[in-house]
Design an enzyme around this catalytic site. Structure first.
Site, PDB file in Angstrom:
ATOM      1  N   CYS A  79     106.634  42.616  64.794  1.00 30.79           N
ATOM      2  CA  CYS A  79     107.566  42.647  65.924  1.00 30.79           C
ATOM      3  C   CYS A  79     108.522  41.145  65.576  1.00 30.79           C
ATOM      4  CB  CYS A  79     107.261  42.525  67.119  1.00 30.79           C
ATOM      5  SG  CYS A  79     108.549  42.771  68.421  1.00 30.79           S
ATOM      6  N   HIS A 184     105.317  47.644  67.494  1.00 34.27           N
ATOM      7  CA  HIS A 184     103.931  47.239  67.692  1.00 34.27           C
ATOM      8  C   HIS A 184     102.740  48.196  67.368  1.00 34.27           C
ATOM      9  CE1 HIS A 184     104.988  43.607  69.826  1.00 34.27           C
ATOM     10  NE2 HIS A 184     105.930  44.099  70.368  1.00 34.27           N
ATOM     11  N   GLU A 186      99.883  47.712  67.410  1.00 36.72           N
ATOM     12  CA  GLU A 186      98.641  47.657  68.357  1.00 36.72           C
ATOM     13  C   GLU A 186      98.783  48.506  69.773  1.00 36.72           C
ATOM     14  OE1 GLU A 186     101.232  44.203  69.592  1.00 36.72           O
ATOM     15  OE2 GLU A 186     100.709  45.429  67.684  1.00 36.72           O
TER      16      GLU A 186
END
Length: 206
Positions: A79, A184, A186
């Protein structure tokens, strides 16, 4: 060992949990001496480019990232962390980046169709445009999760994948051992975990 760079920008819990989920040993640190021992580095980040860049400089972590990247240590920006890898950003002025990748970060405002909301928040499909080890288990059309108002431009020599949001948005980049995801991983479910796993298993370049 994966060194996650802690410079006070971003929530690291979900990132570290995801890295551990794919089998990585993770060390979160703001100490350059500790991070120098890492096999790979992850540069996360949320918020404003200028503030983040200043925090990196104030702690000397900017030079740590540049030094390790030039040594061949794999570096993954996520990001805002990806945006910091570029030469500069036009977010609230003009701010110098790490200069590890050619290109600059520009606003979506004025570039997107007027009906599209900014920030760009949500799931979008990845469209690979070049080969990358990070994409080894990713298929065209697999979706990942974005949250951003600025994007990398002028980065054709490192562009790996785009996502369509009115215009093709830079989604992934790689130049040798320097890599980045605008989204992202994650927060991107199994696809994001596959990308993180591929990074963790990527060999260091001599």
């Amino acid at each position: 060992m994966i060194g996650v760079i802690d410079y006070g920008v971003g929530n690291l819990f979900s990132l570290c949990s995801s890295l551990r989920c794919v089998g990585a040993e993770v060390q979160v640190s703001a100490d350059p001496a500790v991070l120098e021992q890492a096999d790979k580095l992850v540069l996360p980040g949320v918020g404003a480019f200028g503030d983040a860049a200043e925090k990196l400089r104030a702690t000397g972590l900017d030079q740590l990232v540049i030094k390790q990247a030039k040594k061949g240590v794999p570096v993954l920006g996520i990001c805002l962390g990806m945006q910091l890898l570029f030469e500069e950003s036009l977010e609230y002025g003009r701010h110098k980046g790490l200069g590890l990748l050619a290109g600059r970060v520009v606003p979506m405002e004025g570039a997107l169709p007027a009906e599209l909301k900014i920030p760009h928040i949500g799931w979008n499909a990845l469209q690979p445009v070049a080969e990358s080890p990070l994409l080894r288990d990713v298929k065209p059309g697999d979706c990942v999760y974005f949250v951003h108002s600025y994007y990398a431009d002028g980065c054709a020599d490192s562009l790996v994948a785009t996502a369509e949001y009115g215009i093709p948005i830079t989604a992934m980049v790689q130049k040798g051992n320097v890599m980045g995801c605008q989204f992202h991983p994650e927060k991107s479910g199994p696809v994001g975990l596959a990308i993180l796993r591929a990074f963790c298993e990527e060999e260091e370049k001599a």
